[in-house]
Scaffold this motif. Sequence first.
Motif, short mmCIF file in Angstrom:
data_model
loop_
_atom_site.label_atom_id
_atom_site.label_comp_id
_atom_site.label_asym_id
_atom_site.label_seq_id
_atom_site.Cartn_x
_atom_site.Cartn_y
_atom_site.Cartn_z
N SER A 1 0.84 -1.19 0.00
CA SER A 1 0.00 0.00 0.00
C SER A 1 0.88 1.25 0.00
O SER A 1 2.06 1.20 0.34
N ALA A 2 0.27 2.37 -0.40
CA ALA A 2 1.01 3.61 -0.48
C ALA A 2 1.44 4.09 0.89
O ALA A 2 0.83 3.76 1.91
N VAL A 3 2.51 4.87 0.90
CA VAL A 3 2.97 5.52 2.13
C VAL A 3 2.79 7.03 1.96
O VAL A 3 3.19 7.59 0.94
N ILE A 4 2.19 7.66 2.95
CA ILE A 4 1.91 9.10 2.87
C ILE A 4 2.71 9.82 3.94
O ILE A 4 2.68 9.43 5.11
N SER A 5 3.39 10.87 3.53
CA SER A 5 4.07 11.76 4.48
C SER A 5 3.26 13.04 4.59
O SER A 5 3.05 13.72 3.57
N GLN A 22 0.60 19.75 3.95
CA GLN A 22 1.10 19.07 2.76
C GLN A 22 1.02 17.55 2.92
O GLN A 22 1.25 17.02 4.01
N CYS A 23 0.72 16.88 1.82
CA CYS A 23 0.76 15.42 1.79
C CYS A 23 1.53 14.97 0.55
O CYS A 23 1.21 15.36 -0.57
N GLN A 24 2.52 14.13 0.81
CA GLN A 24 3.34 13.56 -0.25
C GLN A 24 3.14 12.04 -0.24
O GLN A 24 3.29 11.40 0.80
N VAL A 25 2.83 11.48 -1.41
CA VAL A 25 2.60 10.04 -1.52
C VAL A 25 3.77 9.42 -2.27
O VAL A 25 4.32 10.03 -3.19
N ASP A 26 4.13 8.19 -1.90
CA ASP A 26 5.31 7.57 -2.51
C ASP A 26 4.98 6.87 -3.84
O ASP A 26 5.84 6.21 -4.41
N SER A 27 3.76 7.01 -4.32
CA SER A 27 3.37 6.47 -5.61
C SER A 27 2.33 7.38 -6.24
O SER A 27 1.73 8.22 -5.56
N GLN A 28 2.13 7.23 -7.53
CA GLN A 28 1.17 8.07 -8.22
C GLN A 28 -0.25 7.58 -7.94
O GLN A 28 -0.54 6.39 -8.06
N VAL A 29 -1.12 8.51 -7.59
CA VAL A 29 -2.51 8.18 -7.27
C VAL A 29 -3.42 9.15 -7.99
O VAL A 29 -3.10 10.32 -8.14
N THR A 30 -4.56 8.65 -8.40
CA THR A 30 -5.49 9.50 -9.13
C THR A 30 -6.17 10.49 -8.21
O THR A 30 -6.21 11.69 -8.48
N THR A 74 1.43 12.91 -7.04
CA THR A 74 1.97 12.44 -5.77
C THR A 74 1.87 13.46 -4.64
O THR A 74 2.34 13.21 -3.53
N PHE A 75 1.26 14.59 -4.88
CA PHE A 75 1.34 15.67 -3.91
C PHE A 75 0.03 16.47 -3.89
O PHE A 75 -0.62 16.67 -4.91
N GLY A 97 -6.58 2.59 -2.13
CA GLY A 97 -5.67 1.49 -2.35
C GLY A 97 -5.71 1.00 -3.79
O GLY A 97 -6.60 1.33 -4.56
N VAL A 98 -4.71 0.19 -4.13
CA VAL A 98 -4.65 -0.42 -5.46
C VAL A 98 -4.50 -1.93 -5.25
O VAL A 98 -3.56 -2.35 -4.59
N PRO A 99 -5.40 -2.79 -5.77
CA PRO A 99 -6.56 -2.39 -6.56
C PRO A 99 -7.60 -1.67 -5.72
O PRO A 99 -7.48 -1.62 -4.49
N ARG A 100 -8.58 -1.12 -6.38
CA ARG A 100 -9.60 -0.37 -5.68
C ARG A 100 -10.25 -1.23 -4.61
O ARG A 100 -10.44 -2.41 -4.76
N ASN A 101 -10.60 -0.60 -3.49
CA ASN A 101 -11.19 -1.28 -2.34
C ASN A 101 -10.19 -2.16 -1.61
O ASN A 101 -10.58 -2.97 -0.79
N TYR A 102 -8.91 -2.02 -1.94
CA TYR A 102 -7.91 -2.69 -1.12
C TYR A 102 -7.94 -2.11 0.28
O TYR A 102 -7.67 -2.80 1.25
#
Lengths: 115, 115
Positions: A1-5, A22-30, A74-75, A97-102
């Motif tokens: 799962s993604a990690v958010i700072s 601010q929120c930074q995600v370690d992966s690209q999210v829609t 990511t931001f 989450g990926v897949p959706r509803n993870y």
Amino acid sequence: SAVISQKPSRDICQRGTSLTIQCQVDSQVTMMFWYRQQPGQSLTLIATANQGSEATYESGFVIDKFPISRPNLTFSTLTVSNMSPEDSSIYLCSVEGVPRNYGYTFGSGTRLTVV
Amino acid sequence: AQSVTQLDSHVSVSEGTPVLLRCNYSSSYSPSLFWYVQHPNKGLQLLLKYTSAATLVKGINGFEAEFKKSETSFHLTKPSAHMSDAAEYFCVVSDPSSGNTPLVFGKGTRLSVIA
């Protein structure tokens, strides 16, 4: 799962001022989501932020009070504007989450106190 | 519209005894259901999720929940409480077919564990 700072983790602000979170995600999210948790309460969705378009606000929340930026996948930032003591809350960002509803991942939250 | 009702705002158990946190939901035919835990001054952590697979869902830290469609319930259980389980627990429903709001949170149940 993604990690958010998420930052800042907490702040004490004077009424009438603004704070940007601010929120930074370690992966690209829609989509990224911003929530408010008032003292002793559950979470309420403020808005949904898509990259490249204006955020979609829930009933009771307006862009002038809570402007949101989403410059890339990511931001995101949430600004609490012209603060009053009633804005004292925990603010959290979240991604799907990926897949959706993870399961949704949440940032650690920003505890805001307005004095 | 979807909704979640957590039947107890506060549950207190003795260490080593079973935990039961109750949740009822209202949603479409195939909702996704989650339990999140929030420790003091910490972010939200996903405990477990139901997404139309097995009705008995096992999560982290020994927690599990059973989806009962006939009762529209998704109660969280643990056979033996530990002091570290003391936290706020949120039951959450997601029904993407019902609109933009991705998650609806219950009001939360505060779990206290007595030594």
